[in-house]
Design a protein around this motif. Structure first.
Motif, PDB file in Angstrom:
ATOM      1  N   GLN A   1       3.098   5.968  -5.572  1.00 11.26           N
ATOM      2  CA  GLN A   1       2.746   6.107  -6.992  1.00 11.26           C
ATOM      3  C   GLN A   1       1.729   7.213  -7.209  1.00 11.26           C
ATOM      4  O   GLN A   1       1.639   7.796  -8.275  1.00 11.26           O
ATOM      5  CB  GLN A   1       2.188   4.794  -7.515  1.00 11.26           C
ATOM      6  CG  GLN A   1       3.284   3.802  -7.832  1.00 11.26           C
ATOM      7  CD  GLN A   1       2.724   2.433  -8.151  1.00 11.26           C
ATOM      8  OE1 GLN A   1       1.512   2.276  -8.246  1.00 11.26           O
ATOM      9  NE2 GLN A   1       3.611   1.476  -8.299  1.00 11.26           N
ATOM     10  N   LEU A   2       0.929   7.457  -6.176  1.00 11.89           N
ATOM     11  CA  LEU A   2      -0.100   8.489  -6.326  1.00 11.89           C
ATOM     12  C   LEU A   2       0.518   9.894  -6.345  1.00 11.89           C
ATOM     13  O   LEU A   2      -0.110  10.856  -6.752  1.00 11.89           O
ATOM     14  CB  LEU A   2      -1.100   8.392  -5.189  1.00 11.89           C
ATOM     15  CG  LEU A   2      -2.018   7.159  -5.233  1.00 11.89           C
ATOM     16  CD1 LEU A   2      -2.941   7.141  -4.033  1.00 11.89           C
ATOM     17  CD2 LEU A   2      -2.815   7.139  -6.514  1.00 11.89           C
ATOM     18  N   GLN A   3       1.722   9.938  -5.866  1.00 11.36           N
ATOM     19  CA  GLN A   3       2.393  11.243  -5.793  1.00 11.36           C
ATOM     20  C   GLN A   3       2.952  11.614  -7.166  1.00 11.36           C
ATOM     21  O   GLN A   3       3.648  10.829  -7.797  1.00 11.36           O
ATOM     22  CB  GLN A   3       3.525  11.164  -4.771  1.00 11.36           C
ATOM     23  CG  GLN A   3       4.311  12.439  -4.616  1.00 11.36           C
ATOM     24  CD  GLN A   3       5.207  12.323  -3.401  1.00 11.36           C
ATOM     25  OE1 GLN A   3       4.735  12.101  -2.302  1.00 11.36           O
ATOM     26  NE2 GLN A   3       6.506  12.460  -3.620  1.00 11.36           N
ATOM     27  N   ASP A   4       2.576  12.774  -7.657  1.00 10.47           N
ATOM     28  CA  ASP A   4       3.123  13.221  -8.951  1.00 10.47           C
ATOM     29  C   ASP A   4       3.304  14.740  -8.928  1.00 10.47           C
ATOM     30  O   ASP A   4       3.186  15.347  -7.867  1.00 10.47           O
ATOM     31  CB  ASP A   4       2.238  12.749 -10.101  1.00 10.47           C
ATOM     32  CG  ASP A   4       0.796  13.174  -9.915  1.00 10.47           C
ATOM     33  OD1 ASP A   4       0.542  14.071  -9.090  1.00 10.47           O
ATOM     34  OD2 ASP A   4      -0.096  12.603 -10.575  1.00 10.47           O
TER      35      ASP A   4
ATOM     36  N   GLU B   1       8.702   0.511  -7.517  1.00  7.98           N
ATOM     37  CA  GLU B   1       7.519  -0.068  -8.168  1.00  7.98           C
ATOM     38  C   GLU B   1       7.027  -1.247  -7.375  1.00  7.98           C
ATOM     39  O   GLU B   1       7.817  -1.978  -6.806  1.00  7.98           O
ATOM     40  CB  GLU B   1       7.867  -0.512  -9.587  1.00  7.98           C
ATOM     41  CG  GLU B   1       8.069   0.655 -10.503  1.00  7.98           C
ATOM     42  CD  GLU B   1       6.771   1.095 -11.203  1.00  7.98           C
ATOM     43  OE1 GLU B   1       5.809   0.302 -11.191  1.00  7.98           O
ATOM     44  OE2 GLU B   1       6.743   2.204 -11.736  1.00  7.98           O
TER      45      GLU B   1
ATOM     46  N   PHE C   1       2.418  14.512  -1.563  1.00  6.18           N
ATOM     47  CA  PHE C   1       1.278  13.677  -1.176  1.00  6.18           C
ATOM     48  C   PHE C   1       1.616  12.696  -0.054  1.00  6.18           C
ATOM     49  O   PHE C   1       0.925  12.622   0.962  1.00  6.18           O
ATOM     50  CB  PHE C   1       0.784  12.909  -2.412  1.00  6.18           C
ATOM     51  CG  PHE C   1      -0.413  12.051  -2.144  1.00  6.18           C
ATOM     52  CD1 PHE C   1      -1.655  12.622  -1.870  1.00  6.18           C
ATOM     53  CD2 PHE C   1      -0.316  10.665  -2.134  1.00  6.18           C
ATOM     54  CE1 PHE C   1      -2.744  11.843  -1.627  1.00  6.18           C
ATOM     55  CE2 PHE C   1      -1.409   9.881  -1.880  1.00  6.18           C
ATOM     56  CZ  PHE C   1      -2.636  10.478  -1.628  1.00  6.18           C
TER      57      PHE C   1
ATOM     58  N   SER D   1      -4.147   2.060   5.382  1.00  2.00           N
ATOM     59  CA  SER D   1      -4.151   2.995   4.265  1.00  2.00           C
ATOM     60  C   SER D   1      -2.752   3.462   3.894  1.00  2.00           C
ATOM     61  O   SER D   1      -2.467   3.683   2.717  1.00  2.00           O
ATOM     62  CB  SER D   1      -4.989   4.220   4.602  1.00  2.00           C
ATOM     63  OG  SER D   1      -6.278   4.058   4.107  1.00  2.00           O
ATOM     64  N   ILE D   2      -1.906   3.644   4.902  1.00  2.00           N
ATOM     65  CA  ILE D   2      -0.560   4.059   4.537  1.00  2.00           C
ATOM     66  C   ILE D   2       0.374   2.853   4.391  1.00  2.00           C
ATOM     67  O   ILE D   2       1.509   2.994   3.965  1.00  2.00           O
ATOM     68  CB  ILE D   2       0.048   5.077   5.534  1.00  2.00           C
ATOM     69  CG1 ILE D   2       0.299   4.387   6.889  1.00  2.00           C
ATOM     70  CG2 ILE D   2      -0.797   6.320   5.686  1.00  2.00           C
ATOM     71  CD1 ILE D   2       1.577   4.909   7.500  1.00  2.00           C
TER      72      ILE D   2
ATOM     73  N   LEU E   1       0.875   4.380  -2.504  1.00  2.00           N
ATOM     74  CA  LEU E   1       0.826   5.763  -2.032  1.00  2.00           C
ATOM     75  C   LEU E   1       1.860   6.596  -2.767  1.00  2.00           C
ATOM     76  O   LEU E   1       1.588   7.699  -3.247  1.00  2.00           O
ATOM     77  CB  LEU E   1       1.105   5.754  -0.525  1.00  2.00           C
ATOM     78  CG  LEU E   1       0.290   6.695   0.347  1.00  2.00           C
ATOM     79  CD1 LEU E   1      -1.181   6.416   0.170  1.00  2.00           C
ATOM     80  CD2 LEU E   1       0.695   6.505   1.795  1.00  2.00           C
TER      81      LEU E   1
ATOM     82  N   VAL F   1       0.085  12.738   3.684  1.00  2.00           N
ATOM     83  CA  VAL F   1      -0.749  11.654   4.195  1.00  2.00           C
ATOM     84  C   VAL F   1      -0.130  11.049   5.441  1.00  2.00           C
ATOM     85  O   VAL F   1      -0.818  10.823   6.453  1.00  2.00           O
ATOM     86  CB  VAL F   1      -0.933  10.565   3.112  1.00  2.00           C
ATOM     87  CG1 VAL F   1      -1.579   9.331   3.722  1.00  2.00           C
ATOM     88  CG2 VAL F   1      -1.769  11.081   1.989  1.00  2.00           C
TER      89      VAL F   1
ATOM     90  N   GLN G   1       0.822  -1.208   0.000  1.00  2.86           N
ATOM     91  CA  GLN G   1       0.000   0.000   0.000  1.00  2.86           C
ATOM     92  C   GLN G   1       0.861   1.266   0.000  1.00  2.86           C
ATOM     93  O   GLN G   1       0.519   2.266  -0.632  1.00  2.86           O
ATOM     94  CB  GLN G   1      -0.921  -0.041   1.227  1.00  2.86           C
ATOM     95  CG  GLN G   1      -1.920   1.080   1.320  1.00  2.86           C
ATOM     96  CD  GLN G   1      -2.788   1.172   0.069  1.00  2.86           C
ATOM     97  OE1 GLN G   1      -3.070   0.175  -0.590  1.00  2.86           O
ATOM     98  NE2 GLN G   1      -3.187   2.382  -0.292  1.00  2.86           N
TER      99      GLN G   1
END
Lengths: 947, 152
Positions: free
Chosen positions: B33-36, B152, B42, B88-89, B31, B46, B27
C-alpha cells in the motif's frame, strides 16, 4: 520485717519477669525459625513454672519457720517466767525455814530452859505459814545420841519410832515400831499441825531423810531430798532440811566441825504438786501450756515432781530451776497444750504465688500460642494475598495480551469486510456484510474496553499529560453520536463554560473515553428529549449551586424534566490540587428511562447491568461505567449520578487538569475565522438551548443575540446593525408556519445592504420539511459543532473551498498532520528504516533516515529543521534511550542561553505491551509507536505534537 | 488482454496462497500500500534490501556459531536484526524462526541454534523464491500492459 521481705520477693519476681520479656524481645529479633522459637518458649515456660513453685515453697517454709520461732520464743518466755516464779517462792520459803532453824537454835537450845515446846512451835509455825507459801509443813528433829536415848525418851514421854512407809489410810502412829538401836537418832520433837504425825519418828530411819539430814549437817546449808512419797498424805513431796548448830560456825568450817556442832534438824515439807498448781493458777495462761518439773540429779532417770506425762507435741522448752541445793538439779519442762495451728497465712500466700505463677505461665503460653497463630495466619494470609494478587495480575495480563492479540486479526476481518462492501453485492449480501461489520466493530470496542479494564486492574494504565482542546474533543464526541441522535430525534448538545480555558493539559483520549461512555449510555436509554453535556469550572458550579437548585424543569434543554446533578452531590468536596490545576465538572444529562432504584448502588461495578434483558435490548457489557469510574479516579476526580426512573439520569464527574505553562493566544481560531465579528441572531424561546447555540456560534468569533420569537427578531433587524445570520429553531418555525412565511417575506423586503442568511436548526434529518410553496431555509442539523457549523455556513454563504469534512480519522488526518513535516527516522535495520520512511512519506512527510544513534545525534544538534524524530530503541553501539538522552543534553545546553529546543522523539518498538510511557519519558522520549506502524496509534501519538 | 487478466488472476491466487500458507502477513500488504506513483518500486526496493541484509546476516550467524567459544550476545543481536527486518517486510515464517532462535540463544543452546540457523536459511530461501516469483509475475503483468492488482 515481713512486708519488707515480701516486697523483696515481688521485686525479684518482677525482675525475673522483665528479664524474660526482654529475652523474649531479644530473641524475637534474632530467631526467625518458628520451630526453634516454640521449643524455646516451652523451655522458658517450664523454667518459669519451676521457678514459681520453688519461690512459693520457699515462701511457705520461710513463713512457717518464722511462726515456729515465734512460738518457741513464746514458750520459752512463759516457761522461764514460771520457773523463775517457782524458784523465787521456793527461795522465800527456804529462807524462812532457815530463819526458823536459827530461831530454834536461839530459843530452844541456847536457853537453858527451852522457850519452845510443841504447842508454841505449832502455833508459831501455823501463824507464819504465809511466809512459806510452798511448804505444807515444818518439823524439827533433835539430834539424840544413843547414850542419851533413854533419858530423852523419858523426858519426852514417847519412844523414838522407826519411820516406815505405810499407806495413808492405814497410818497409825501407835503401831509404829520403835527405832532400832543406832549410834544416834533424830526424832522429831516439834511439828506444825499439818505434819504432826511425824512427831517421834526418827528421821535417820527414813532412807531419803537420813541422807538428807547427814548432808545438811555436813554442809550447813539447806538440802533437798529427791521427790518422795510423804508419810501419811502419800503425796509426792520434797523435804528441805537445815541443820541447827549449837554455835555460830564460820563459813569455812569443816564438815567434822559441823557434825560435832549439830543440835538438830529443821525440815520443811514441800508438796510440790499442790504448790506448783497453786503457783500456776496465779498465772492466767494455765491452759496454753503443760508444765512438768523434774528432779534431774540423776540425769539418766529424771524423777517427775510435777505434771502429767503427756504426748509429745513436739516443741518443748526446758528451764533450769535452782532451789539453793547445789547437789540437786531441777528443771522445768514446758509444752504447748495444742499442736501448732495451721499456717494459714503462709499456705495461702505460697499457694497464691503458685497460682499467680501458673496464671502468668498460662497467659504467656496463651499469648505465645496466639502470637504464633496470628503469625501463621499472617503468613498464610500474605501468601494467599500474594497468590490472589498474582492470579489477578495474571488474569489482567492474560486479558491484556489476549485482547491485544485479538485486535489484530479483528482489524483484518473488519478491513476485509470493508473491502467486501465495495464490491458488487446484492441487497441481502450487503445486509449480511453490514451486520458482520457492525458485529465486528462491537467486538473490537468490547475488546478495547476489556483491555482498558485489564490495564487499569494491572495498574498499567497511565494518564498522559499533553495539551489538548477540550471543546474540540467534545465536538468529536458529539459527531460520533450525531447519527444516532438524529435518527432518534433527540436533541444532543454540548456546552462549555467560557471560564474554561481553550487548552488544558491532561489525557484527552481518556477524557474522551469517559464522555463517550457516559453519552453512549445516555443515548442507549433515551428515546425522546435531550442529552446535554456541560463542562464548568468546579468553583463556578459551587458558587451557583443555590441558584441552580431552584431552576424549574422548564429550564432544561428540551423542556422535559431532568434529574438534577446536584441532588446526589451533597457533602462532596473536591480534591484540592496544586494552584495551577483546574478542576472541571462535567455533567451528562439525559431524559431517558433512568436507572431503577434497586440497581443504582451497583451501577459502577464491572459487568453489572440493570438486568439481563438490558444487554439483550441495548447491548453492551456493563464495563463502561466501571472503566469510567477508574479513569475519573485516575484524574483525581469523582463520579456520581442522580437518576429518577422515567425522568432521566444525570451523570457528573470531576476531573483535575492543569493549565498549560504558556497559554496559547486565545481566540486565534476566532480571529482567523471567516465569520469573525459577524452578528448572528438566534431565535429560540428556550433559554438553555439558546445558550448552547450561542456558545457554538460564538466559538466562530461571531456576536450572538438571542430573541425568543420571530416578531422580536424583526424589530432587531430594523435597527442599524448589520445582521449576517439568523438561526431559527425548527420548533419556532413549525409552530406557526404561516407566520414564518410572513417573516421570510418581510426579511426579503427589508432591503438591507447584506441580507441576513436564514438557517433552521433541527434535530432530525429529513423531518417534516414540506415546503408549502416556499423554499424552506437551509437546515443545520444538530448537534452543533464548530467544524460542522462552519462548514454549513460556508457552503450556504458560498465562502470557502475547504469542505471542512472531519472525515476518516486517522489516515486522512494523519496526512493532514504529517504533510510537509520533516521527520528523522533512526533505525539500524535498513529494511525497517526503509519501511518506516516509506510509511511516513506516504502520509506526506519529508523523511530523513539515519542508521545509528550517533548519526541521529549529529543531525539533531540544534539548530536543525526537524519536526520530529522516530527512534528505534534497540540498536547496536548506542541504543535509542541513550541517544535520546544525549540529544536532550545537547538541547539543554543550548536552551540555557538561547531558545527552547525540544524535538519530539518517539520510540519505535516491536513490543508495545512492554513499552511504557514511563520508561520512555524517563529517557526523555515523548512517546512510543509500534513497529510496524499502526495508523491509529501513530495518529494518537503524532497528534500530540502537530495538532 | 485475456493474457493480462489471466496473469492478474494468477498473481492474486499466488499472493493469496502466500498469505494462506503463512509465508507472508499483513505487513506485506501494508508495504504494497505504501507503494504509489511517487514511489513505484518501493516494494521491490525494500525486499531486495531485505535480501541483501539477510544474506549478510546469515553469513555472520554461520561464522559466529562456528567460533570455538560462541558469543551469544552477538548471535542474539544478529537474530534480532533479522527478526526486525523480516517482520518489517512481513516474512512471517522467518520471523517465527527468529523468535525460536532467540530462545535458544538465551538458553545458550548451541545445537538448537545451529538447527535454527539451518531452518532460518531454509525459510529465507523459501520466502526469497516465493517473492522473486511474485515479482516476476508482477513484471510480466506490467510488460503485458496490465496493472498490478492491489491487495487490500
Amino acid at each position: 520485717m515481713k512486708p519488707d521481705k515480701s516486697g523483696n520477693i515481688w521485686v525479684k519476681f518482677v525482675g525475673i519477669f522483665s528479664r524474660y520479656t526482654s529475652m523474649i524481645h531479644h530473641y524475637y529479633q534474632h530467631i526467625g525459625s518458628r520451630k526453634i522459637r516454640k521449643t524455646w518458649w516451652r523451655k522458658l515456660l517450664i523454667l518459669l513454672i519451676v521457678l514459681g513453685t520453688i519461690i512459693s515453697l520457699w515462701v511457705f517454709l520461710y513463713l512457717r519457720s518464722q511462726a515456729l520461732e515465734k512460738r518457741k520464743e513464746t514458750l520459752a518466755n512463759m516457761c522461764d517466767e514460771r520457773a523463775r516464779m517457782l524458784q523465787d517462792q521456793f527461795n522465800v520459803s527456804m529462807n524462812h525455814v532457815q530463819a526458823m532453824s536459827i530461831l530454834i537454835s536461839t530459843f530452844h537450845h541456847a536457853k537453858n530452859h527451852s522457850a519452845i515446846d510443841q504447842e508454841t512451835f505449832a502455833k508459831y509455825t501455823e501463824r507464819t505459814a504465809f511466809e512459806r507459801p510452798l511448804t505444807s509443813g515444818v518439823a524439827y528433829a533433835v539430834r539424840v545420841l544413843h547414850s542419851e536415848r533413854e533419858q530423852f525418851e523419858k523426858q519426852q514421854g514417847w519412844t523414838i519410832k522407826k519411820m516406815t512407809p505405810v499407806s495413808k489410810d492405814k497410818y497409825n502412829p501407835a503401831e509404829l515400831e520403835p527405832s532400832p538401836i543406832q549410834p544416834e537418832y533424830a526424832p522429831v520433837i516439834f511439828a506444825q499441825d499439818t505434819v504432826a504425825h511425824v512427831i517421834s519418828l526418827d528421821m535417820l530411819t527414813g532412807k531419803e531423810d537420813r541422807e538428807n539430814v547427814l548432808r545438811a549437817r555436813a554442809l550447813g546449808k539447806g538440802v533437798l531430798t529427791a521427790p518422795l512419797d510423804l508419810i501419811k498424805s502419800n503425796r509426792l513431796g520434797v523435804i528441805l532440811t537445815f541443820a541447827v548448830y549449837n554455835r555460830d560456825l564460820p563459813c569455812n568450817a569443816t564438815p567434822e566441825e559441823r557434825i560435832r556442832a549439830t543440835d538438830g534438824y529443821l525440815g520443811g515439807v514441800f508438796d510440790i504438786r499442790s504448790l506448783v498448781e497453786k503457783l500456776l493458777q496465779q498465772l492466767a495462761s494455765k491452759q496454753t501450756i503443760y508444765v512438768n518439773v523434774f528432779d534431774t540429779t540423776n540425769i539418766s532417770n529424771p524423777i517427775s515432781m510435777y505434771g502429767t506425762e503427756v504426748l509429745d507435741t513436739g516443741l518443748q522448752h526446758v528451764s533450769p530451776l535452782s532451789f539453793g541445793d547445789p547437789s540437786r538439779k531441777h528443771e522445768m519442762r514446758c509444752r504447748f497444750k495444742q499442736k501448732p495451728p495451721w499456717q494459714v497465712l503462709a499456705i495461702s500466700i505460697s499457694i497464691g504465688i503458685f497460682v499467680i505463677t501458673l496464671l502468668v505461665g498460662h497467659i504467656i503460653h496463651a499469648t505465645v500460642n496466639r502470637i504464633a497463630k496470628v503469625e501463621d495466619d499472617f503468613h498464610e494470609m500474605s501468601e494467599l494475598k500474594k497468590h490472589a494478587e498474582d492470579a489477578d495480575l495474571a488474569k489482567s495480563q492474560f486479558l491484556a495480551t489476549v485482547s491485544h492479540e485479538i485486535r489484530t486479526p479483528m482489524n483484518g476481518v473488519l478491513g476485509m469486510l470493508d473491502m467486501l462492501m465495495d464490491t458488487v453485492l446484492d441487497v441481502t449480501q450487503q445486509d449480511y456484510v453490514r451486520t458482520a461489520q457492525a458485529s465486528g466493530k462491537a467486538l473490537v470496542s468490547l475488546i478495547n474496553a476489556v483491555l482498558d479494564q485489564a490495564k487499569i486492574e494491572s495498574g498499567k494504565l497511565e494518564l498522559e499529560a499533553v495539551r489538548f482542546e477540550l471543546r474540540t474533543i467534545l465536538d468529536d464526541v458529539l459527531s460520533l453520536f450525531a447519527g444516532k441522535s438524529q435518527e432518534k430525534g433527540i436533541e444532543l448538545a454540548a456546552y462549555v463554560s467560557e471560564k474554561v480555558s481553550e487548552t488544558l493539559v491532561g489525557d484527552p483520549g481518556r477524557f474522551r473515553q469517559i464522555i463517550t461512555n457516559l453519552m453512549g449510555n445516555s443515548i442507549k436509554f433515551t428515546e425522546k428529549g435531550h442529552i446535554f453535556v456541560t463542562v464548568h469550572l468546579f468553583e463556578e458550579v459551587m458558587e451557583s449551586i443555590d441558584v441552580e437548585t431552584e431552576s424549574s424543569s422548564k429550564h432544561t434543554l428540551s423542556g422535559l424534566p431532568v434529574a438534577h446533578r446536584n441532588r446526589s452531590r451533597e457533602g462532596f468536596r473536591p480534591v484540592v490540587g496544586p494552584s495551577e490545576s483546574i478542576t472541571l465538572i462535567v455533567s451528562v444529562e439525559d431524559t431517558g428511562v433512568g436507572i431503577p432504584l434497586d440497581a443504582q448502588p451497583r451501577i459502577f461495578t464491572p459487568f453489572m447491568q440493570v438486568g439481563p434483558s438490558i444487554s439483550r435490548i441495548h447491548g453492551g457489557t456493563g464495563i463502561g461505567l466501571s472503566i469510567s469510574k477508574c479513569l475519573v479516579n485516575l484524574m483525581n476526580g469523582e463520579i456520581w449520578f442522580n437518576s429518577i426512573p422515567k425522568i432521566g439520569s444525570t451523570f457528573s464527574f470531576t476531573a483535575v487538569f492543569s493549565n498549560p505553562k504558556e497559554q496559547q493566544i486565545n481566540g486565534h481560531i476566532k480571529s482567523k475565522s471567516l465569520f469573525y465579528n459577524m452578528l448572528a441572531i438566534v431565535v429560540d424561546p428556550k433559554p438553555i438551548r439558546a445558550e448552547v447555540s450561542k456558545y457554538h456560534i460564538q466559538r466562530l468569533g461571531m456576536h450572538v443575540k438571542i430573541v425568543p420569537s420571530l416578531t422580536g427578531m424583526l424589530s432587531l433587524l430594523t435597527k442599524s446593525q448589520t445582521v449576517h445570520l439568523v438561526l431559527v429553531e425548527e420548533e419556532v418555525w413549525d409552530q406557526d408556519l404561516s407566520n414564518s412565511l410572513v417573516f421570510v417575506y418581510k426579511l426579503r423586503n427589508l432591503d438591507l445592504k447584506i441580507p441576513p442568511k436564514l438557517f433552521l436548526l433541527t434535530n432530525s434529518i429529513g423531518g417534516s420539511r414540506q415546503s408549502n410553496g416556499v423554499t424552506s431555509p437551509p437546515v443545520i442539523t444538530k448537534p452543533l459543532r464548530v467544524s460542522m457549523l462552519a462548514g454549513s455556513l460556508q457552503r450556504t454563504m458560498g465562502g470557502n473551498k475547504d469542505n471542512a469534512r472531519n472525515g476518516e480519522i486517522p489516515k486522512l488526518s494523519l496526512s493532514k498532520l504529517l504533510i510537509g513535516r520533516k521527520i528523522l527516522v533512526v533505525d539500524d535495520n535498513i529494511v525497517n528504516l526503509r519501511v518506516a520512511a516509506g510509511a511516513l512519506k506516504k502520509y506526506g512527510a519529508e523523511v530523513v533516515c539515519a542508521d545509528s544513534g550517533r548519526k541521529a545525534i549529529s543531525l539533531l544538534e540544534p539548530p536543525h529543521s526537524f519536526d520530529a524524530c522516530f527512534m528505534d530503541i534497540q540498536m547496536p553501539e548506542m541504543d535509542g534511550f541513550e541517544a535520546t538522552q544525549k540529544i536532550r543534553e545537547m538541547e539543554r545546553t543550548i536552551n540555557s542561553h538561547i531558545s527552547n529546543w525540544h524535538v519530539p522523539i518517539l520510540a519505535m518498538t516491536a513490543d508495545v505491551i512492554q513499552a511504557t510511557h514511563e520508561e520512555c519519558s524517563k529517557y526523555g522520549m515523548d512517546g512510543y509507536v509500534s513497529k510496524p506502524f499502526e495508523a491509529n496509534q501513530l495518529y494518537q501519538e503524532v497528534s500530540r505534537f502537530f495538532l | 488482454m485475456a493474457a493480462v487478466s489471466q496473469l492478474q488472476r494468477q498473481f492474486i491466487d499466488y499472493t493469496t496462497s502466500l498469505y494462506n500458507e503463512g509465508y507472508l502477513d499483513d505487513q506485506f500488504t501494508q508495504l504494497q500500500q505504501l507503494q504509489d506513483e511517487s514511489n513505484p518500486d518501493f516494494v521491490v526496493e525494500v525486499v531486495s534490501l531485505f535480501f541483501e541484509d539477510s544474506e549478510k546476516l546469515l553469513n555472520n550467524l554461520a561464522t559466529a556459531l562456528q567460533q570455538k567459544s560462541v558469543d551469544y550476545n552477538q548471535v542474539d543481536s544478529h537474530v534480532h536484526q533479522f527478526k526486525g527486518s523480516s517482520s518489517s517486510i512481513g516474512a512471517k515464517q522467518v520471523t517465527n524462526v527468529c523468535i525460536h532462535f532467540r530462545n535458544f540463544c538465551e538458553a545458550k543452546n548451541l545445537d538448537g541454534c545451529l538447527r535454527c540457523l539451518q531452518q532460518l536459511r531454509h525459510e529465507y530461501i523459501l520466502v526469497r523464491t516465493k517473492l522473486e516469483a511474485l515479482f516476476r509475475l508482477e513484471q510480466q503483468i506490467l510488460q503485458a500492459g496490465g496493472s498490478v492488482p492491489v491487495m487490500e
